[in-house]
Scaffold this active site. Structure first.
Site, PDB file in Angstrom:
ATOM      1  N   SER A 156      -5.075  -6.409   7.833  1.00  0.00           N
ATOM      2  CA  SER A 156      -4.849  -5.944   9.206  1.00  0.00           C
ATOM      3  C   SER A 156      -5.346  -7.027  10.158  1.00  0.00           C
ATOM      4  O   SER A 156      -6.227  -7.820   9.781  1.00  0.00           O
ATOM      5  CB  SER A 156      -5.648  -4.669   9.454  1.00  0.00           C
ATOM      6  OG  SER A 156      -5.597  -4.306  10.822  1.00  0.00           O
ATOM      7  N   TYR A 169     -13.645   0.477   9.601  1.00  0.00           N
ATOM      8  CA  TYR A 169     -12.303   0.062   9.157  1.00  0.00           C
ATOM      9  C   TYR A 169     -12.238  -1.463   9.131  1.00  0.00           C
ATOM     10  O   TYR A 169     -11.805  -2.066   8.148  1.00  0.00           O
ATOM     11  CB  TYR A 169     -11.257   0.644  10.105  1.00  0.00           C
ATOM     12  CG  TYR A 169      -9.825   0.278   9.787  1.00  0.00           C
ATOM     13  CD1 TYR A 169      -9.187   0.803   8.667  1.00  0.00           C
ATOM     14  CD2 TYR A 169      -9.095  -0.590  10.608  1.00  0.00           C
ATOM     15  CE1 TYR A 169      -7.866   0.478   8.382  1.00  0.00           C
ATOM     16  CE2 TYR A 169      -7.776  -0.921  10.331  1.00  0.00           C
ATOM     17  CZ  TYR A 169      -7.166  -0.381   9.221  1.00  0.00           C
ATOM     18  OH  TYR A 169      -5.860  -0.706   8.937  1.00  0.00           O
TER      19      TYR A 169
HETATM   20  N1  LIG Z   1       0.321   1.089  10.524  1.00  0.00           N
HETATM   21  C1  LIG Z   1      -0.428   0.160  11.098  1.00  0.00           C
HETATM   22  O1  LIG Z   1      -0.394  -0.005  12.328  1.00  0.00           O
HETATM   23  C2  LIG Z   1      -1.300  -0.719  10.256  1.00  0.00           C
HETATM   24  C3  LIG Z   1      -1.834  -1.882  10.847  1.00  0.00           C
HETATM   25  C4  LIG Z   1      -2.622  -2.717  10.082  1.00  0.00           C
HETATM   26  C5  LIG Z   1      -2.855  -2.421   8.757  1.00  0.00           C
HETATM   27  N2  LIG Z   1      -2.339  -1.287   8.206  1.00  0.00           N
HETATM   28  C6  LIG Z   1      -2.619  -1.034   6.778  1.00  0.00           C
HETATM   29  O2  LIG Z   1      -1.413  -0.703   6.133  1.00  0.00           O
HETATM   30  C7  LIG Z   1      -1.681   0.087   4.981  1.00  0.00           C
HETATM   31  C8  LIG Z   1      -0.761   1.299   4.984  1.00  0.00           C
HETATM   32  O3  LIG Z   1      -1.093   2.149   6.043  1.00  0.00           O
HETATM   33  P1  LIG Z   1      -0.031   2.922   6.944  1.00  0.00           P
HETATM   34  O4  LIG Z   1      -0.277   2.528   8.337  1.00  0.00           O
HETATM   35  O5  LIG Z   1       1.324   2.798   6.387  1.00  0.00           O
HETATM   36  O6  LIG Z   1      -0.606   4.418   6.838  1.00  0.00           O
HETATM   37  P2  LIG Z   1      -0.103   5.722   6.081  1.00  0.00           P
HETATM   38  O7  LIG Z   1       1.295   6.065   6.506  1.00  0.00           O
HETATM   39  O8  LIG Z   1      -1.169   6.715   6.312  1.00  0.00           O
HETATM   40  O9  LIG Z   1      -0.068   5.290   4.558  1.00  0.00           O
HETATM   41  C9  LIG Z   1      -1.250   5.144   3.799  1.00  0.00           C
HETATM   42  C10 LIG Z   1      -0.892   5.268   2.351  1.00  0.00           C
HETATM   43  O10 LIG Z   1      -2.082   5.081   1.577  1.00  0.00           O
HETATM   44  C11 LIG Z   1      -2.172   6.147   0.643  1.00  0.00           C
HETATM   45  N3  LIG Z   1      -3.542   6.404   0.216  1.00  0.00           N
HETATM   46  C12 LIG Z   1      -4.601   6.820   0.927  1.00  0.00           C
HETATM   47  N4  LIG Z   1      -5.678   6.952   0.137  1.00  0.00           N
HETATM   48  C13 LIG Z   1      -5.290   6.600  -1.109  1.00  0.00           C
HETATM   49  C14 LIG Z   1      -5.934   6.508  -2.370  1.00  0.00           C
HETATM   50  N5  LIG Z   1      -7.223   6.846  -2.537  1.00  0.00           N
HETATM   51  N6  LIG Z   1      -5.218   6.089  -3.434  1.00  0.00           N
HETATM   52  C15 LIG Z   1      -3.909   5.764  -3.296  1.00  0.00           C
HETATM   53  N7  LIG Z   1      -3.224   5.862  -2.160  1.00  0.00           N
HETATM   54  C16 LIG Z   1      -3.922   6.255  -1.069  1.00  0.00           C
HETATM   55  C17 LIG Z   1      -1.560   7.334   1.364  1.00  0.00           C
HETATM   56  O11 LIG Z   1      -1.251   8.324   0.414  1.00  0.00           O
HETATM   57  P3  LIG Z   1      -1.280   9.902   0.755  1.00  0.00           P
HETATM   58  O12 LIG Z   1       0.030  10.169   1.443  1.00  0.00           O
HETATM   59  O13 LIG Z   1      -1.389  10.556  -0.570  1.00  0.00           O
HETATM   60  O14 LIG Z   1      -2.456  10.130   1.637  1.00  0.00           O
HETATM   61  C18 LIG Z   1      -0.352   6.651   1.988  1.00  0.00           C
HETATM   62  O15 LIG Z   1       0.665   6.498   1.044  1.00  0.00           O
HETATM   63  C19 LIG Z   1      -3.160   0.421   5.049  1.00  0.00           C
HETATM   64  O16 LIG Z   1      -3.882  -0.459   4.203  1.00  0.00           O
HETATM   65  C20 LIG Z   1      -3.527   0.153   6.507  1.00  0.00           C
HETATM   66  O17 LIG Z   1      -4.887  -0.160   6.671  1.00  0.00           O
HETATM   67  C21 LIG Z   1      -1.589  -0.428   8.923  1.00  0.00           C
END
Ligand SMILES: NC(=O)c1ccc[n+]([C@@H]2O[C@H](COP(=O)([O-])OP(=O)(O)OC[C@H]3O[C@@H](n4cnc5c(N)ncnc54)[C@H](OP(=O)(O)O)[C@@H]3O)[C@@H](O)[C@H]2O)c1
Length: 319
Positions: A156, A169
């Site tokens: 991130s 975070y």
């Molecule tokens: N979206 C943004 O703006 C953004 C920006 C920077 C970085 N990121 C990073 O991108 C990645 C994905 O996030 P996202 O934004 O797409 O959020 P998201 O839609 O909430 O997706 C998160 C994913 O991680 C899974 N997860 C959570 N805990 C887990 C565990 N213990 N074991 C396996 N899977 C697990 C969730 O599964 P469940 O559905 O089962 O909970 C979901 O599939 C993360 O690492 C986040 O920090 C996101």
């Protein structure tokens, strides 16, 4: 009749060979947290680009939904559970495609002041965001070495920029920057590429979950909420709806997985503002670290070093 029997036997004998050939050609990639947001988008892009995807998820409904996608097998995978990681290794090995790549995408966050943050929440974030990729990579490294493959993390820009409410975070995202560099050095001789994709804010479920956690202490999406809590959640959803779909993040992952010259770091900001803040923060840190110490670089020395490093980076891209 005889010809027909011969033809049938030939088809039966050749079928496994052609299946094997297809499997050998099609590179397989494991994506953790493929149920929503960036993980789901990356899964769709990998399929579109001819990869076979092992899509990690935790809930039955998500596993079923992912299994229905073409060239995809869902894998039950909570990255905090070693038993599920071990089972995933066995499952992937049994499919006979090997493993070319990993996208360590699963991630969680809690937004709170560090001074008010519960220890258990900090540890939980680290368990998922830092130890998760470490456990998954460690378990699959023999397969990656075999394929001379690639592993990546969705970091991130919070791995560079932080503030009052994003400490825990950010700590986890700073940590995976160091982890990526260290693992890349470890594996430098093995032919395995290690990289990190650092997005800014893109549409996903993460903001909804962060708001729920703040309101109720639970990440569950389908909770009974008070009217007041529902208003807060609605605001978070509206904020999320204004963000871009994470296509640019998926494109960076495709470059990391497909290019002859994959990079170690990919900053993917949805706008110039995010990139500006990140660059400014990095340079501020350089200035803070450099100043008032016996070996302090002058401005000219910093510019000369910068030129040298930019030249080396250009060379890497062209050689
Ligand atoms: N979206 C943004 O703006 C953004 C920006 C920077 C970085 N990121 C990073 O991108 C990645 C994905 O996030 P996202 O934004 O797409 O959020 P998201 O839609 O909430 O997706 C998160 C994913 O991680 C899974 N997860 C959570 N805990 C887990 C565990 N213990 N074991 C396996 N899977 C697990 C969730 O599964 P469940 O559905 O089962 O909970 C979901 O599939 C993360 O690492 C986040 O920090 C996101």
């Amino acid at each position: 009749m005889k010809t027909l029997i011969f033809a049938a036997i030939a088809v039966l004998l050749l079928a496994p060979i052609s299946l094997q050939a297809k499997q050998e050609k099609q590179k397989a990639v494991l994506v953790t947290g493929a149920s929503s947001g960036i993980g789901l988008k990356v899964t769709e892009y990998l399929i579109k680009n001819g990869f076979y995807v092992y899509a990690g998820a935790r809930k039955d409904a998500d596993l079923k939904r992912l299994d229905a996608m073409k060239n995809t097998s869902s894998v039950r995978l909570d990255v905090t559970k070693q038993s599920e990681i071990d089972a995933a290794v066995k499952f992937v090995a049994k499919q006979g495609r090997g493993l070319f790549g990993i996208v360590n995408n699963a991630g969680v966050g809690v937004f709170s002041r560090m001074s008010e943050m519960a220890d258990k929440d900090i540890l939980w974030i680290h368990d998922v965001n830092v130890m998760g990729p470490h456990r998954v990579n460690k378990a699959f490294i023999p397969m990656l070495i075999e394929s001379k493959g690639r592993t990546s993390i969705i970091g991130s820009i919070s791995g560079y920029v932080t503030g009052a409410f994003s400490g825990a975070y950010s700590m986890s995202k700073f940590a995976v920057e160091a982890y990526t560099e260290s693992l890349a050095a470890d594996l430098a001789e093995s032919g395995v590429h290690v990289g990190i994709v650092d997005p800014g804010g893109f549409k996903s479920k993460i903001r909804e979950k962060l708001t729920l956690f703040r309101l109720t202490g639970s990440y569950e999406l389908n909770q009974q909420l008070t009217d007041e809590q529902n208003v807060e959640l609605q605001k978070a959803k509206e904020g999320n709806d204004k963000l871009k779909e994470p296509d640019e993040v998926a494109e960076a992952v495709m470059h990391l997985m497909m290019s002859d010259k994959p990079k170690m770091r990919y900053m993917v900001s949805p706008n110039k503002g995010g990139a500006d803040i990140t660059m400014k923060m990095l340079l501020t840190r350089l200035i803070q670290l450099n100043s008032d110490q016996p070996y302090e670089y002058t401005r000219d020395e910093i510019v000369a070093l910068l030129d040298e490093l930019l030249k080396a980076d250009e060379l890497l891209k062209t050689e």
